[in-house]
Design a protein around this motif. Sequence first.
Motif, PDB file in Angstrom:
ATOM      1  N   GLU A   1      16.368  -7.104 -16.066  1.00  0.00           N
ATOM      2  CA  GLU A   1      16.134  -8.416 -15.449  1.00  0.00           C
ATOM      3  C   GLU A   1      15.664  -8.262 -13.998  1.00  0.00           C
ATOM      4  OE1 GLU A   1      15.889 -12.565 -15.096  1.00  0.00           O
ATOM      5  OE2 GLU A   1      15.966 -11.193 -16.819  1.00  0.00           O
ATOM      6  N   LEU A   2      16.259  -7.335 -13.267  1.00  0.00           N
ATOM      7  CA  LEU A   2      15.852  -7.109 -11.882  1.00  0.00           C
ATOM      8  C   LEU A   2      14.408  -6.629 -11.816  1.00  0.00           C
ATOM      9  CD1 LEU A   2      16.644  -7.066  -8.901  1.00  0.00           C
ATOM     10  CD2 LEU A   2      17.501  -4.720  -9.227  1.00  0.00           C
ATOM     11  N   GLU A   3      14.025  -5.779 -12.759  1.00  0.00           N
ATOM     12  CA  GLU A   3      12.637  -5.324 -12.780  1.00  0.00           C
ATOM     13  C   GLU A   3      11.691  -6.482 -13.077  1.00  0.00           C
ATOM     14  OE1 GLU A   3      10.240  -1.531 -14.383  1.00  0.00           O
ATOM     15  OE2 GLU A   3      11.329  -2.625 -15.940  1.00  0.00           O
ATOM     16  N   ARG A   4      12.036  -7.339 -14.015  1.00  0.00           N
ATOM     17  CA  ARG A   4      11.193  -8.512 -14.318  1.00  0.00           C
ATOM     18  C   ARG A   4      11.060  -9.402 -13.077  1.00  0.00           C
ATOM     19  NH1 ARG A   4      13.682  -8.165 -19.539  1.00  0.00           N
ATOM     20  NH2 ARG A   4      15.461  -9.414 -18.847  1.00  0.00           N
ATOM     21  N   ASN A   5      12.160  -9.626 -12.407  1.00  0.00           N
ATOM     22  CA  ASN A   5      12.132 -10.451 -11.194  1.00  0.00           C
ATOM     23  C   ASN A   5      11.233  -9.843 -10.126  1.00  0.00           C
ATOM     24  OD1 ASN A   5      15.705 -11.273 -11.332  1.00  0.00           O
ATOM     25  ND2 ASN A   5      13.995 -12.094 -12.515  1.00  0.00           N
ATOM     26  N   ASN A   6      11.365  -8.533  -9.944  1.00  0.00           N
ATOM     27  CA  ASN A   6      10.605  -7.854  -8.887  1.00  0.00           C
ATOM     28  C   ASN A   6       9.110  -7.836  -9.196  1.00  0.00           C
ATOM     29  OD1 ASN A   6      11.098  -6.574  -6.338  1.00  0.00           O
ATOM     30  ND2 ASN A   6      10.469  -4.630  -7.228  1.00  0.00           N
ATOM     31  N   VAL A   7       8.764  -7.592 -10.454  1.00  0.00           N
ATOM     32  CA  VAL A   7       7.359  -7.593 -10.868  1.00  0.00           C
ATOM     33  C   VAL A   7       6.759  -8.983 -10.691  1.00  0.00           C
ATOM     34  CG1 VAL A   7       5.824  -7.392 -12.869  1.00  0.00           C
ATOM     35  CG2 VAL A   7       7.558  -5.636 -12.447  1.00  0.00           C
ATOM     36  N   ALA A   8       7.512 -10.020 -11.072  1.00  0.00           N
ATOM     37  CA  ALA A   8       7.015 -11.395 -10.922  1.00  0.00           C
ATOM     38  C   ALA A   8       6.816 -11.735  -9.458  1.00  0.00           C
ATOM     39  CB  ALA A   8       7.992 -12.374 -11.562  1.00  0.00           C
ATOM     40  N   PHE A   9       7.743 -11.292  -8.604  1.00  0.00           N
ATOM     41  CA  PHE A   9       7.616 -11.549  -7.172  1.00  0.00           C
ATOM     42  C   PHE A   9       6.378 -10.870  -6.598  1.00  0.00           C
ATOM     43  CE2 PHE A   9       8.180 -10.341  -2.775  1.00  0.00           C
ATOM     44  CZ  PHE A   9       8.536 -11.543  -2.184  1.00  0.00           C
ATOM     45  N   GLU A  10       6.195  -9.615  -6.949  1.00  0.00           N
ATOM     46  CA  GLU A  10       5.046  -8.868  -6.423  1.00  0.00           C
ATOM     47  C   GLU A  10       3.735  -9.488  -6.893  1.00  0.00           C
ATOM     48  OE1 GLU A  10       3.873  -4.219  -5.669  1.00  0.00           O
ATOM     49  OE2 GLU A  10       5.000  -4.721  -7.476  1.00  0.00           O
ATOM     50  N   ALA A  11       3.704  -9.967  -8.128  1.00  0.00           N
ATOM     51  CA  ALA A  11       2.502 -10.623  -8.645  1.00  0.00           C
ATOM     52  C   ALA A  11       2.200 -11.898  -7.863  1.00  0.00           C
ATOM     53  CB  ALA A  11       2.679 -10.942 -10.127  1.00  0.00           C
ATOM     54  N   ALA A  12       3.249 -12.641  -7.510  1.00  0.00           N
ATOM     55  CA  ALA A  12       3.058 -13.869  -6.738  1.00  0.00           C
ATOM     56  C   ALA A  12       2.538 -13.564  -5.338  1.00  0.00           C
ATOM     57  CB  ALA A  12       4.372 -14.649  -6.655  1.00  0.00           C
ATOM     58  N   ILE A  13       3.023 -12.493  -4.749  1.00  0.00           N
ATOM     59  CA  ILE A  13       2.537 -12.078  -3.428  1.00  0.00           C
ATOM     60  C   ILE A  13       1.052 -11.727  -3.489  1.00  0.00           C
ATOM     61  CG2 ILE A  13       2.611 -10.186  -1.754  1.00  0.00           C
ATOM     62  CD1 ILE A  13       4.788 -12.058  -1.140  1.00  0.00           C
ATOM     63  N   LEU A  14       0.671 -10.958  -4.500  1.00  0.00           N
ATOM     64  CA  LEU A  14      -0.738 -10.572  -4.652  1.00  0.00           C
ATOM     65  C   LEU A  14      -1.617 -11.793  -4.878  1.00  0.00           C
ATOM     66  CD1 LEU A  14      -0.325  -7.387  -6.892  1.00  0.00           C
ATOM     67  CD2 LEU A  14      -0.994  -7.469  -4.473  1.00  0.00           C
ATOM     68  N   ALA A  15      -1.113 -12.748  -5.670  1.00  0.00           N
ATOM     69  CA  ALA A  15      -1.882 -13.970  -5.924  1.00  0.00           C
ATOM     70  C   ALA A  15      -2.051 -14.770  -4.651  1.00  0.00           C
ATOM     71  CB  ALA A  15      -1.179 -14.803  -6.999  1.00  0.00           C
TER      72      ALA A  15
END
Length: 241
Positions: free
Chosen positions: A151-165
């Motif tokens: 779950e922490l990995e999913r959260n972190n990946v989603a956060f990083e994707a939002a930053i890139l967007a």
Amino acid sequence: MKIKRIKLNRLRNDEWFNFFTEFKSFVMQSTPAALDIEALFNTFVALYTQADESLEVLRKSSYTAEIVHLDSLRDRTYRGLVEAIRSGLHHYSEVQSAAAERLKPLFDHYGDLSAKSYNEETASIYNILQELRGQYAPQVVSLALQGWIDELERNNVAFEAAILARNTEGADKAADVKMLEIRRQTDRCYLDILERLEALMLIQGDDAFTGFVKELDTNIDRYRKILSRRHRSKTEPSREL
């Protein structure tokens, strides 16, 4: 009388803006005329207004709102993982308590991730996950932490994707660049005001400025503590576990 200084470039945007909101209030209470800084203060107010407008663009960004939400989500998941390990320290099973003891130094090393910058927290979570899936894999199994880790990995990946967007969003990018330049100009204007006040105190004496300077120094101390706590959280072991 010398006025205390603070490393303004280490303050986050909202902290920086709040600091200058309070500075502006102190000046208005004493009045720019009484402090003999009217011209410089007018320049400061104009820059302060521009900063407010730029921050408003960032606040209203759909990506910014999503980033705040996703950051809060990963912070909550990380705290849940920490709590699971803390609970394991007191487990009746020697295997599980030993596993928690083995994991404790790892989390002590990384400290309070929520106090780090976005990029630092993202990198820290990535590193923690790598270690948990590597040398600490047996302890993860013993404490049944795999769900938390995934779950922490999913959260972190989603956060990083939002930053890139967000970084590809024109309005946000322009506002970030503009905000950086406004901050530089405002910081310089603020320092010019302090230098003028110190020169006036040297010539005229401290009496007319003592109340204002004490109030400003007290506020500077408060923000220094914020920066100090953040620095310690990055360099000292956490006491969370």
